[in-house]
Design a protein around this motif. Structure first.
Motif, PDB file in Angstrom:
ATOM      1  N   HIS A   1      76.217  42.729 -72.061  1.00 53.97           N
ATOM      2  CA  HIS A   1      77.929  42.068 -72.588  1.00 53.97           C
ATOM      3  C   HIS A   1      79.205  42.379 -71.908  1.00 53.97           C
ATOM      4  CE1 HIS A   1      75.829  44.055 -76.835  1.00 53.97           C
ATOM      5  NE2 HIS A   1      75.277  44.877 -75.430  1.00 53.97           N
ATOM      6  N   ASN A   2      80.137  41.454 -72.153  1.00 57.86           N
ATOM      7  CA  ASN A   2      81.362  41.503 -71.129  1.00 57.86           C
ATOM      8  C   ASN A   2      81.850  41.453 -72.402  1.00 57.86           C
ATOM      9  OD1 ASN A   2      81.304  41.430 -68.537  1.00 57.86           O
ATOM     10  ND2 ASN A   2      79.289  39.450 -69.889  1.00 57.86           N
ATOM     11  N   ILE A   3      82.829  41.810 -71.988  1.00 60.49           N
ATOM     12  CA  ILE A   3      83.808  42.673 -73.714  1.00 60.49           C
ATOM     13  C   ILE A   3      85.348  42.044 -73.707  1.00 60.49           C
ATOM     14  CG2 ILE A   3      85.005  44.259 -75.382  1.00 60.49           C
ATOM     15  CD1 ILE A   3      81.797  44.303 -74.957  1.00 60.49           C
TER      16      ILE A   3
ATOM     17  N   SER B   1      78.214  42.756 -65.247  1.00 65.76           N
ATOM     18  CA  SER B   1      78.583  42.722 -66.808  1.00 65.76           C
ATOM     19  C   SER B   1      79.033  44.327 -67.636  1.00 65.76           C
ATOM     20  CB  SER B   1      76.844  42.790 -68.067  1.00 65.76           C
ATOM     21  OG  SER B   1      76.361  41.745 -67.419  1.00 65.76           O
TER      22      SER B   1
ATOM     23  N   GLU C   1      72.314  46.633 -72.635  1.00 69.23           N
ATOM     24  CA  GLU C   1      71.832  47.066 -73.793  1.00 69.23           C
ATOM     25  C   GLU C   1      70.193  47.015 -73.468  1.00 69.23           C
ATOM     26  OE1 GLU C   1      73.014  47.875 -78.552  1.00 69.23           O
ATOM     27  OE2 GLU C   1      74.006  46.926 -77.204  1.00 69.23           O
TER      28      GLU C   1
ATOM     29  N   ILE D   1      81.142  47.128 -79.021  1.00 69.35           N
ATOM     30  CA  ILE D   1      79.608  46.913 -79.400  1.00 69.35           C
ATOM     31  C   ILE D   1      79.830  47.556 -80.585  1.00 69.35           C
ATOM     32  CG2 ILE D   1      79.283  45.794 -77.033  1.00 69.35           C
ATOM     33  CD1 ILE D   1      77.704  48.520 -76.144  1.00 69.35           C
TER      34      ILE D   1
END
Length: 133
Positions: free
Chosen positions: A7-9, A20, A24, A69
């Motif tokens: 995940h990259n937000i 990252s 998860e 997320i």
């Protein structure tokens, strides 16, 4: 078992290194150590003064990553905290840190003193969270 999700937000702070924001797998979420940088700012922007202000920004950055997320601070099971001025800042760090969590739902935690952190930060926190099953 599901493969890892990286995940990259977009709303999180700019990366200060190649990583990252979170990874998860099977409902377990490992959040990269967050710095007291402000989302939308440059990596070399000045940091807030003092351990309390920097701790608030770090926890807000953790919240931003988790929110990105679909999780929040209540999903955190464990934190690792790093302080560059441990003896000077430990009490102020603790007071600020605990204000983000319910007293009956404090994550497990390790806090260590370190010689330096990226971007000249006084504090960095990473965490492990878990999606509800």
């Amino acid at each position: 078992m599901s493969g890892p999700l990286f995940h990259n937000i977009a709303a999180a702070p700019t990366h200060v290194a190649p990583f990252s924001h979170a990874v998860e797998s099977d409902g377990w979420v490992i959040v990269t150590g967050q710095m007291p940088t402000v989302p939308g700012g440059a990596v070399d922007d000045p940091l807030a003064d003092g351990i309390e202000a920097q701790t608030r920004q770090v926890v807000e950055n953790l919240r931003t990553v988790l929110n990105g997320i679909g999780l929040d601070l209540s999903h955190i099971l464990q934190c690792r905290c790093f302080l560059t001025e441990f003896e000077r800042d430990y009490a102020g760090f603790n007071e600020t840190y605990k204000s983000f969590f319910s007293i009956d739902r404090l994550p497990a935690r390790t806090t260590v003193g370190v010689t330096a952190l990226a971007v000249g930060a006084l504090v960095e926190i990473d965490c492990i969270a878990r999606r509800p099953v």
